[in-house]
Enzyme design. Sequence first.
Site, short mmCIF file in Angstrom:
data_model
loop_
_atom_site.label_atom_id
_atom_site.label_comp_id
_atom_site.label_asym_id
_atom_site.label_seq_id
_atom_site.Cartn_x
_atom_site.Cartn_y
_atom_site.Cartn_z
N HIS A 32 39.12 25.29 4.61
CA HIS A 32 37.75 25.21 5.14
C HIS A 32 37.85 25.00 6.66
O HIS A 32 37.48 23.97 7.19
CB HIS A 32 37.03 24.05 4.47
CG HIS A 32 35.62 23.86 4.92
ND1 HIS A 32 34.67 24.86 4.87
CD2 HIS A 32 34.97 22.77 5.42
CE1 HIS A 32 33.52 24.39 5.31
NE2 HIS A 32 33.67 23.13 5.67
N ASP A 69 28.33 2.32 1.04
CA ASP A 69 28.43 2.68 2.46
C ASP A 69 28.91 1.45 3.23
O ASP A 69 28.69 0.31 2.81
CB ASP A 69 27.08 3.15 3.01
CG ASP A 69 27.23 3.91 4.33
OD1 ASP A 69 27.27 5.15 4.30
OD2 ASP A 69 27.32 3.25 5.39
N GLY A 121 25.53 8.84 4.33
CA GLY A 121 24.96 9.47 5.53
C GLY A 121 24.16 10.69 5.14
O GLY A 121 23.57 10.75 4.05
N VAL A 163 34.45 15.50 0.33
CA VAL A 163 33.59 16.32 1.18
C VAL A 163 33.98 16.15 2.66
O VAL A 163 33.85 17.07 3.46
CB VAL A 163 32.10 15.96 0.97
CG1 VAL A 163 31.18 16.82 1.84
CG2 VAL A 163 31.70 16.11 -0.49
N ASN A 180 39.16 10.29 10.12
CA ASN A 180 38.65 10.35 8.75
C ASN A 180 39.74 10.04 7.72
O ASN A 180 39.45 9.48 6.65
CB ASN A 180 37.98 11.70 8.48
CG ASN A 180 36.59 11.75 9.10
OD1 ASN A 180 36.08 10.74 9.59
ND2 ASN A 180 35.97 12.92 9.10
N ARG A 185 31.50 16.42 12.71
CA ARG A 185 31.84 16.88 14.07
C ARG A 185 30.59 16.98 14.94
O ARG A 185 29.47 17.08 14.44
CB ARG A 185 32.58 18.20 14.04
CG ARG A 185 31.83 19.34 13.40
CD ARG A 185 32.68 20.59 13.46
NE ARG A 185 32.21 21.59 12.54
CZ ARG A 185 32.49 22.87 12.67
NH1 ARG A 185 33.23 23.30 13.67
NH2 ARG A 185 32.04 23.74 11.80
#
Length: 320
Positions: A178, A36, A13, A121, A98, A85
């Site tokens: 994070h 993907d 993406g 990530v 996720n 998000r």
Amino acid sequence: MNKNKRVGIIGAGHVGSTVAFILATQGICQEIIIKDLNLDTARGIALDMGHAASATKTHTIVRVANEPSDLRGCDVVVFCAGSPRQPGMSRDDLLLANAKVIRTVLSEVKPYIQESVLVMVSNPLDAMVYTAIKESGLSPLQVLGMAGILDSARMASFIFEKLGYGSDQIVASVMGGHGDDMVPLPRYSNVAGVPITELLEPQEIEEIIHRTRNAGAEIVGYLKKGSAYFAPAKSTAIMVEAILKNSHQVFPCSVLLQGEYGYSDVVGGVPVKLGSRGVCEIIELELLHEERERFDQSIQSVKSLIDALYHHAFFVSSRP
Ligand code: NAD
């Protein structure tokens, strides 16, 4: 070029394809393999990226993973699959969706990536690093999350905005999870060694801290659809390069804490020495009382997300 180095990218993406673009045009690896859910997307991006490599004369080969086994032999695998998000969402709202993507993908590819370093990530980052460690069967030292380089870069850019000088001399430090309560550390942030606490007023530093914590949401608010990807991709590429080159550079990364900073079985962003096998060393900083309180709060937030995964019986085993 690092001869014979292979990088896998799962999730082509916005972030994944931009990581591929940066690596292909830097020419720091011989081959990039893109996987993907949407095979045609991956095919199109691989072709386009191969042309970009050719245009920059790096001749990195970019191809698609048609089968999970095509990821075999990757030195680094970057995991960017999953939803970003949307406006009004926090990163934490992505937790279960996720985590399921991670489980699905890793169950397919894990036999082929046991020798790879896995750079996560997908958000919520720290809980996804924890999930990846559980689902991949890799050593916790092989699994790291990218966020600290990005958060520190954001903080450094806001410091520069306030100061108006020294952009290439600013070092900013952000630790913890994070999330909304990440921990920017002014005392460890400096311009050519001069702490920013000597250069800026406390009110200005508070504004920098606030803006750093909210930078991701600020961008999501403008984009309306999806989240930031240029700076996240560049930050990821910096980690990949350090791993491929076995550089032993120190970067803030999300890793499993196993006694460091007084925590176990939880993931948090801390300074890490990076090498070809992943984590070489976790560096423990002395934190003042208030810094320690903020760090503890941030790690508790990560812990509550991991607890939520156990609560939803996402993991078969009970919490250690
Ligand atoms: P995106 O929607 O543009 O791309 C996600 C990609 O994942 C899509 O191409 C999709 O097809 C793919 N995908 C979904 N399920 C898959 C599966 N089962 N197998 C293979 N591919 C699959 O999202 P994006 O903007 O690239 O963001 C990706 C992730 O990175 C998000 O979770 C986002 O929140 C996160 N992110 C993290 C940071 C950070 O600092 N750690 C920064 C930015 C974005």
